[in-house]
Design a protein around this motif. Sequence first.
Motif, mmCIF file in Angstrom:
data_model
loop_
_atom_site.group_PDB
_atom_site.id
_atom_site.type_symbol
_atom_site.label_atom_id
_atom_site.label_comp_id
_atom_site.label_asym_id
_atom_site.label_seq_id
_atom_site.Cartn_x
_atom_site.Cartn_y
_atom_site.Cartn_z
ATOM 1 N N SER A 249 28.724 -3.370 -21.759
ATOM 2 C CA SER A 249 27.957 -2.221 -21.272
ATOM 3 C C SER A 249 28.859 -1.219 -20.565
ATOM 4 O O SER A 249 28.650 -0.010 -20.652
ATOM 5 C CB SER A 249 26.842 -2.680 -20.325
ATOM 6 N N THR A 250 29.855 -1.726 -19.873
ATOM 7 C CA THR A 250 30.809 -0.845 -19.204
ATOM 8 C C THR A 250 31.519 0.022 -20.241
ATOM 9 O O THR A 250 31.660 1.241 -20.060
ATOM 10 C CB THR A 250 31.844 -1.676 -18.426
ATOM 11 N N GLY B 56 28.923 -10.289 -19.295
ATOM 12 C CA GLY B 56 29.947 -10.011 -18.305
ATOM 13 C C GLY B 56 31.298 -9.681 -18.900
ATOM 14 O O GLY B 56 32.265 -9.461 -18.175
HETATM 15 N N1 LIG Z 1 27.892 -1.278 -10.844
HETATM 16 C C1 LIG Z 1 28.707 -2.330 -10.840
HETATM 17 N N2 LIG Z 1 29.434 -2.634 -9.742
HETATM 18 C C2 LIG Z 1 30.270 -3.691 -9.736
HETATM 19 N N3 LIG Z 1 30.465 -4.509 -10.753
HETATM 20 C C3 LIG Z 1 29.777 -4.269 -11.882
HETATM 21 C C4 LIG Z 1 28.849 -3.173 -11.996
HETATM 22 N N4 LIG Z 1 28.322 -3.187 -13.239
HETATM 23 C C5 LIG Z 1 28.872 -4.236 -13.870
HETATM 24 N N5 LIG Z 1 29.743 -4.891 -13.061
HETATM 25 C C6 LIG Z 1 30.534 -6.096 -13.430
HETATM 26 O O1 LIG Z 1 31.378 -5.791 -14.507
HETATM 27 C C7 LIG Z 1 31.411 -6.870 -15.428
HETATM 28 C C8 LIG Z 1 31.074 -6.381 -16.816
HETATM 29 O O2 LIG Z 1 29.738 -5.951 -16.841
HETATM 30 P P1 LIG Z 1 29.024 -5.406 -18.144
HETATM 31 O O3 LIG Z 1 29.858 -4.318 -18.703
HETATM 32 O O4 LIG Z 1 27.622 -5.085 -17.775
HETATM 33 O O5 LIG Z 1 29.066 -6.688 -19.082
HETATM 34 P P2 LIG Z 1 28.215 -7.021 -20.377
HETATM 35 O O6 LIG Z 1 27.425 -5.817 -20.766
HETATM 36 O O7 LIG Z 1 29.255 -7.430 -21.381
HETATM 37 O O8 LIG Z 1 27.340 -8.172 -20.013
HETATM 38 C C9 LIG Z 1 30.415 -7.919 -14.923
HETATM 39 O O9 LIG Z 1 31.151 -8.968 -14.343
HETATM 40 C C10 LIG Z 1 29.613 -7.200 -13.897
HETATM 41 O O10 LIG Z 1 29.270 -8.071 -12.855
#
Ligand SMILES: Nc1ncnc2c1ncn2[C@@H]1O[C@H](COP(=O)(O)OP(=O)(O)O)[C@@H](O)[C@H]1O
Lengths: 265, 290
Positions: free
Chosen positions: B47-48, B43
């Motif tokens: 990935s974002t 979180g």
């Molecule tokens: N499509 C989406 N819509 C809303 N929130 C999202 C989405 N994808 C990810 N998030 C939120 O953004 C935050 C970062 O996610 P992410 O980048 O997947 O983290 P990581 O890969 O470090 O676990 C998380 O809190 C997640 O819930």
Amino acid sequence: MNSSMVIGQYVPGDSVVHRIDPRAKIAVIFFFVIIVFFANSVMSYGLLTLFAVASAASSKVPLPFIMKGLKPVWFLIIFTFLLHLFVTRQGEVLFSLFGWDIYEEGVIQGAVLSLRFFLLILVTSLLTLTTTPIEITDAIEELLGPLKKVRFPVHELALMMSISLRFIPTLMQETEKISKAQASRGVDFRTGSFKDRIQAIVPLLVPLFVSAFKRAEELAMAMEARGYQGGEGRTKLRELKLGKRDFILFAVFLLLVVGLFVTRN
Amino acid sequence: MDISFEHVSYTYQPGSPFEYRALHDVSFSIPSGSFVAIIGHTGSGKSTLLQHLNGLLVPTSGTVTIGDYRLKADEKNKQLRKLREKVGVVFQYPEHQLFEETVAKDIAFGPENFGVDAKEIDKRTKEAIRATKLPEELLERSPFDLSGGQMRRVAISGVLAMNPEVLVLDEPTAGLDPSGQREIMDMFYDLHHEKQLTTVLVTHSMEDALAYADHIIILNEGEVYMEGPPLDIFQHQDKLEKVQLDVPEVIEFVTKAKHKLGIELDYTGQSVAELAKDLAQKVRGGRDHE
Ligand SMILES: Nc1ncnc2c1ncn2[C@@H]1O[C@H](COP(=O)(O)OP(=O)(O)O)[C@@H](O)[C@H]1O
Ligand SMILES: [Mg+2]
């Protein structure tokens, strides 16, 4: 799971409205929808509006969420109003708009119908805003319980509903993930001819089906392994129980009904 | 390709009640040819961040630059396709993206979309499965008949066959057995050097970050929390523990030897066992001098 994936419009909270038994909520809303059509005086409409608005307020759901739910029907509400405004030709002429006479009765009719519309939508969306889909499913299973006597598969229907509800967010996440993966491999879902776009869907659909089938199989196996064998004699994890606040709701609603019939013309 | 983030913020579903700020004012730069590890707990926005590298996401504010490509809010980028050809992304659990009838067709899918000709595709496919250590007999099999580990290798081959200049890896070894993890990571490392790629790896494994990366970026709640070469980063154990990250065992060993025994060990990529030998030697050596 991230909050955006909560399906429907459910807004988590712990207000009175959230905590009312879902069966009570559904029943009250069902009867509210009926009695709306009995109102015919300013006072009676006032009472209904008071009830609806007070419920909305005590649900503590932020206004933007409520408005979002109403968004698709604003158009209908306004359209209904305008239609009556321009088409009804009864009562006194109030004024003219671009050479078109607006009648007193038109204004009243328009206002009344739009208000009815508004009340219906507000109250029903309050149900989905404050009740999780699972609670709604449980409540429907209970409320339809009597139909089991005529061999209507109430339990199976409810199970299907809750399993689908459980997997919709998963499926949505999966769709997003796979479409991003394929986009990274050069698939373009947005542009191109109609034929191209249909073809672009194959790399998305195949993995989705594969994973959905795999999930279904795993779920069936897990259920069997834990001895699931249908609804007969099955107890519940979430036992629904009417409490004090549900009876208060019934009492308030009863008062509303009485008030409505007293204030009717 | 050089990569740089300048004050990048990303908000999911802005303006809606579910608005979520996943990245906040993230700035860093990665010179071409480096191997960067991105670390942070679930979180934290890893990935974002990765999805900005090939334009799957465009910053809500700020600028992302990858080679000659620029991603900026409200700026239409028409060359996303070209960017995506140059940036190969291996997603988490990439085997979920397989869909073709045969392994060969699935590997060819990426290059085909980018208009590579059949002969070249054939050559790249063979190269890719050699790199991922898949037997050539598998090429005509259905990917759905393979084991999980083999499917993962097929999916990775599909990305390698695009001949990317930048390799983006989102926890590429999650869920594999330890020997498979090692093998795949070594493969990425070899490719990185052989083809002079720029590699961005998201990982939970501090050991991997230490072993492969020459630069580490630590994310916490969508912000860059720490950044630097692995050996520098791992000097700050308390700062890492604050965000629930730990130091690799080997580094802890070196630090403890220094603080508890007053012995300086020189870390040059040894295992704990090898370090223990070094330590024994130093202790013994010290005594001999007395
Ligand atoms: N499509 C989406 N819509 C809303 N929130 C999202 C989405 N994808 C990810 N998030 C939120 O953004 C935050 C970062 O996610 P992410 O980048 O997947 O983290 P990581 O890969 O470090 O676990 C998380 O809190 C997640 O819930
Ligand atoms: Mg992630």
